[in-house]
Design an enzyme around this catalytic site. Structure first.
Site, PDB file in Angstrom:
ATOM      1  N   ALA A 261       0.962  -1.218  -0.026  1.00  0.00           N
ATOM      2  CA  ALA A 261       0.039  -0.010   0.100  1.00  0.00           C
ATOM      3  C   ALA A 261       0.910   1.177   0.047  1.00  0.00           C
ATOM      4  CB  ALA A 261      -0.892  -0.114   1.341  1.00  0.00           C
TER       5      ALA A 261
ATOM      6  N   GLY B 197       0.464  -5.189   1.076  1.00  0.00           N
ATOM      7  CA  GLY B 197      -0.488  -4.946  -0.052  1.00  0.00           C
ATOM      8  C   GLY B 197      -0.341  -6.023  -1.216  1.00  0.00           C
TER       9      GLY B 197
ATOM     10  N   GLU C 292      -0.412  -9.442  -0.278  1.00  0.00           N
ATOM     11  CA  GLU C 292      -1.831  -9.654  -0.375  1.00  0.00           C
ATOM     12  C   GLU C 292      -2.409  -9.803  -1.633  1.00  0.00           C
ATOM     13  OE1 GLU C 292      -2.020  -6.711   2.685  1.00  0.00           O
ATOM     14  OE2 GLU C 292      -2.866  -7.852   4.012  1.00  0.00           O
TER      15      GLU C 292
HETATM   16  N1  COA Z   1       4.412   3.053  -0.527  1.00  0.00           N
HETATM   17  C1  COA Z   1       4.996   4.307  -1.251  1.00  0.00           C
HETATM   18  N2  COA Z   1       6.089   4.404  -2.025  1.00  0.00           N
HETATM   19  C2  COA Z   1       6.896   3.496  -2.155  1.00  0.00           C
HETATM   20  C3  COA Z   1       6.263   2.111  -1.479  1.00  0.00           C
HETATM   21  C4  COA Z   1       5.095   2.081  -0.919  1.00  0.00           C
HETATM   22  N3  COA Z   1       4.869   0.897  -0.160  1.00  0.00           N
HETATM   23  N4  COA Z   1       7.342   1.447  -1.870  1.00  0.00           N
HETATM   24  C5  COA Z   1       8.229   1.854  -2.488  1.00  0.00           C
HETATM   25  N5  COA Z   1       8.027   3.149  -2.847  1.00  0.00           N
HETATM   26  C6  COA Z   1       8.664   4.162  -3.457  1.00  0.00           C
HETATM   27  C7  COA Z   1       9.797   4.837  -2.659  1.00  0.00           C
HETATM   28  O1  COA Z   1       9.317   5.736  -1.907  1.00  0.00           O
HETATM   29  C8  COA Z   1      10.787   5.247  -3.892  1.00  0.00           C
HETATM   30  O2  COA Z   1      10.074   6.589  -4.265  1.00  0.00           O
HETATM   31  P1  COA Z   1      11.153   7.923  -4.663  1.00  0.00           P
HETATM   32  O3  COA Z   1      11.934   7.371  -5.688  1.00  0.00           O
HETATM   33  O4  COA Z   1      10.186   9.004  -5.104  1.00  0.00           O
HETATM   34  O5  COA Z   1      11.814   8.151  -3.423  1.00  0.00           O
HETATM   35  C9  COA Z   1      10.416   4.431  -5.124  1.00  0.00           C
HETATM   36  O6  COA Z   1       9.283   3.615  -4.806  1.00  0.00           O
HETATM   37  C10 COA Z   1      11.531   3.430  -5.117  1.00  0.00           C
HETATM   38  O7  COA Z   1      11.661   2.695  -4.048  1.00  0.00           O
HETATM   39  P2  COA Z   1      13.054   2.594  -3.003  1.00  0.00           P
HETATM   40  O8  COA Z   1      12.690   2.397  -1.481  1.00  0.00           O
HETATM   41  O9  COA Z   1      14.078   3.847  -3.512  1.00  0.00           O
HETATM   42  O10 COA Z   1      13.670   1.233  -3.676  1.00  0.00           O
HETATM   43  P3  COA Z   1      14.719   0.315  -2.950  1.00  0.00           P
HETATM   44  O11 COA Z   1      14.999  -0.466  -3.951  1.00  0.00           O
HETATM   45  O12 COA Z   1      15.653   1.192  -2.191  1.00  0.00           O
HETATM   46  O13 COA Z   1      13.837  -0.510  -1.811  1.00  0.00           O
HETATM   47  C11 COA Z   1      11.764  -1.695  -0.964  1.00  0.00           C
HETATM   48  C12 COA Z   1      12.816  -1.313  -2.324  1.00  0.00           C
HETATM   49  C13 COA Z   1      10.640  -2.332  -1.479  1.00  0.00           C
HETATM   50  C14 COA Z   1      12.654  -2.714  -0.124  1.00  0.00           C
HETATM   51  C15 COA Z   1      11.437  -0.438  -0.386  1.00  0.00           C
HETATM   52  O14 COA Z   1      11.001   0.486  -1.223  1.00  0.00           O
HETATM   53  C16 COA Z   1      10.449  -0.879   0.858  1.00  0.00           C
HETATM   54  O15 COA Z   1      10.747  -1.189   1.922  1.00  0.00           O
HETATM   55  N6  COA Z   1       8.997  -0.367   0.222  1.00  0.00           N
HETATM   56  C17 COA Z   1       8.287  -0.293   1.399  1.00  0.00           C
HETATM   57  C18 COA Z   1       7.601  -1.811   1.494  1.00  0.00           C
HETATM   58  C19 COA Z   1       6.410  -1.793   2.550  1.00  0.00           C
HETATM   59  O16 COA Z   1       6.679  -1.535   3.780  1.00  0.00           O
HETATM   60  N7  COA Z   1       5.235  -2.241   2.207  1.00  0.00           N
HETATM   61  C20 COA Z   1       4.193  -2.559   2.985  1.00  0.00           C
HETATM   62  C21 COA Z   1       3.378  -0.988   3.095  1.00  0.00           C
HETATM   63  S1  COA Z   1       1.714  -1.306   4.293  1.00  0.00           S
END
Ligand code: COA
Length: 260
Positions: A69, A111, A114
């Site tokens: 999400a 999500g 999910e």
């Molecule tokens: N919601 C909003 N934005 C998200 C996102 C999410 N769940 N997951 C990734 N993004 C965005 C990042 O903010 C980033 O945006 P930006 O370039 O404008 O800063 C872009 O997507 C790329 O992600 P980034 O974190 O830079 O990539 P990464 O390779 O360093 O890390 C993940 C990848 C998946 C490990 C990391 O993005 C992450 O932990 N995301 C959240 C996962 C999560 O907690 N999901 C459950 C949500 S309830």
């Protein structure tokens, strides 16, 4: 809703298979409310479309199916907004009648994981990563994760996934029974499409009722589930496709199903 220039969901058609693509790769296909609403609308339109018999669901790009999400969107929401605002789309997605095959490349987190579990069959790249990291944000699964994981992989594995928030590999998810097949990186959509095309050749009513009966098994005691299966099995003998399927077998020719 998305502004007029933004389309979060793309739909591509090939014969009786539609591929639905979550198209927000710059945010790793994070699922904001507008996106989930658009996804539900597109899936429902395909569900009503007699020309489509199976659906592939995937994410744009190779980095993510969906990284969960949208955290930025959720961050300042109130409990009331979360309870009544953002989840309607999910209820529509889980009621889609046609088979959905998820093709997972990269991250399927929160999500995103999910959403993959809303599908009926899951094909994942060898590099895909699944997980429920919500606990790391001070929240928990909200789109069925605690329920679907527990029913599929059992209490102890579900506890570990949801309480640690750690990512697990596609191979692990295959061993646990959530991923059907692990395929080479970059091949998830192609393999899911092959499976969807095969499913799409079958008698449509039998396919819909099979999906419905299997989903009903998760919610019914065995006695009621068996009685239900017996009724819908008998019901299929009122279809033209049952007559055609059996006549074709006996005549040693391919069946020509019409969905009647
Ligand atoms: N919601 C909003 N934005 C998200 C996102 C999410 N769940 N997951 C990734 N993004 C965005 C990042 O903010 C980033 O945006 P930006 O370039 O404008 O800063 C872009 O997507 C790329 O992600 P980034 O974190 O830079 O990539 P990464 O390779 O360093 O890390 C993940 C990848 C998946 C490990 C990391 O993005 C992450 O932990 N995301 C959240 C996962 C999560 O907690 N999901 C459950 C949500 S309830």
């Amino acid at each position: 809703m998305a502004d007029e220039t933004t389309k979060y969901i793309l739909v591509e058609r090939e014969g009786a298979v539609a591929t639905v693509i979550i198209n927000r790769p710059d945010k790793l296909n994070a699922l904001n409310w507008a996106l989930v609403g658009e996804l539900a609308d597109e899936l429902e339109a395909l569900d009503r479309d007699d020309a489509i018999h199976a659906i592939v669901l995937t994410g744009a790009g190779e980095r993510a199916f969906a990284a969960g999400a949208d955290i930025a969107e959720m961050s300042d929401k109130s409990a009331a907004q979360m309870a009544f605002g953002g989840f309607e789309g999910w209820d529509h997605i889980r009621r889609i009648k046609k088979p959905i095959i998820a093709a997972v490349e990269g991250f399927a987190l929160g999500g995103g994981s999910e959403l993959a579990m809303h599908a009926d069959i899951v094909i994942a790249s060898e590099k895909a990563k699944f997980g429920q990291p919500e606990i790391l944000l001070g929240i928990m699964c909200g789109a069925g994760g605690t329920q679907r994981l527990t029913r599929t992989i059992g209490k102890y594995r579900a506890m570990e996934l949801c309480l640690t928030g750690e990512q697990v590999t596609a191979q692990q998810m295959e061993a646990w029974g959530i991923v059907n097949h692990v395929v080479a990186a970059g091949q998830a959509r192609a393999e899911a499409t092959k499976l969807a095309q095969k499913i799409a050749t079958h008698a449509p009513i039998a396919t819909l009722l099979t999906k419905e009966a299997i989903l009903a098994a998760l919610e019914t005691p065995l006695e009621a589930g068996l009685a239900y299966e017996k009724r819908v099995f008998a019901l299929l003998f009122s279809t033209e496709d049952q007559k055609e399927g059996m006549a074709a077998f006996m005549a040693k020719r391919p069946a020509n199903f019409t969905g009647k």
